[in-house]
Enzyme design. Sequence first.
Site, PDB file in Angstrom:
ATOM      1  N   GLU A 129       0.830  -1.212   0.000  1.00 52.77           N
ATOM      2  CA  GLU A 129       0.000   0.000   0.000  1.00 52.77           C
ATOM      3  C   GLU A 129       0.863   1.261   0.000  1.00 52.77           C
ATOM      4  OE1 GLU A 129      -2.542  -1.144  -1.082  1.00 52.77           O
ATOM      5  OE2 GLU A 129      -4.136  -0.672   0.333  1.00 52.77           O
ATOM      6  N   THR A 182      -5.330   9.632  -7.058  1.00 56.71           N
ATOM      7  CA  THR A 182      -5.146   9.527  -5.608  1.00 56.71           C
ATOM      8  C   THR A 182      -4.641  10.868  -5.064  1.00 56.71           C
ATOM      9  OG1 THR A 182      -4.556   7.245  -6.002  1.00 56.71           O
ATOM     10  CG2 THR A 182      -4.111   8.082  -3.808  1.00 56.71           C
TER      11      THR A 182
END
Length: 308
Positions: A129, A182
Amino acid sequence: MKSLRVFAPATVANLSCGFDVLGCCLENVGDEMQISLSAEAGVRITKIEGADLPMATDKNVAGVAVIAMLAALNDTKTGVDIEIYKKIKAGSGIGSSAASSAGAVWAVNELLSRPFTNAQLVKFAMEGERLASGNAHADNVAPALLGGFTLVRSYAPLDVLKLHTPKDLFMTIIHPQIEVKTADSRRVVKPTVALKKAVTQWGNLGGFIAGLYTNDYDLIGRSLEDVIIEPMRSILIPEFENVKSTALENGALGAGISGSGPSIFALSKGKTTAEKVAKAIEKVYQPTGIIFDIHVAGINANGVTMVS
Ligand code: ADP
């Protein structure tokens, strides 16, 4: 055992009231991966189907997560070949990167006769992640590895809990295929929170978890409210308010942004309601001309599993 095929599930993080701490694991929606031990030391991505993702081990979340795991074992001898069969689109907000990181470390752990518990694997999957988003968050990898609903009680030290899952909860997910960078979805989130909003949010988080443990579906629904992140991020998702109100009008307990979006989730009691919600929000999205996927899924109690 030298090779293993696994189902690497999609996950919904945040769940309105639990930014960066709550998540849940989905049934049937996810990738498959074939992980094999090899005589040649090192970690390799040998095949990717269904998506255009990096083959370089240090650029692929699956590779980075397994490297972190082998490093913790001081293991320089093991060889791992990873094949990824992608069904979850990257950047969808239903844990595409988390599925690969979690699936890879879970499978390698099995192949090495389980040196770690599933909870201990979370920190290795978090390294994936970190690569995907610059932030080693656990709210997708924890439910992918542990199954059901999970809470990241603390990041330092890492303390991840698996919560009780009421039997009759079903998710409806709509994924509008627009790109929400993002970076943009992070930029709109302000770093400070007014105390009044924080009080509302932690009341809801406590209420949601109490609702899970007492199978109180109305309490779960009342608690699915986000007064902090949703007002900032929802502007990036076309028809968000319309989808949310349509889901609620059709019987959903609550609805909100899945992860950092653009997917929107609605949680319902019973599959029939979740399917009704799917049909209704489909009607909202059709006129926009935006291509979208819709999934109706139960809550996956197991997380990553072996595929026979
Ligand atoms: P999601 O929330 O759906 O996981 P993110 O934007 O957080 O989406 O992560 C996707 C990013 O991670 C993309 O930049 C993608 O190229 C990168 N990535 C690297 N390896 C993988 C992988 N195996 N699966 C999915 N994404 C990957």
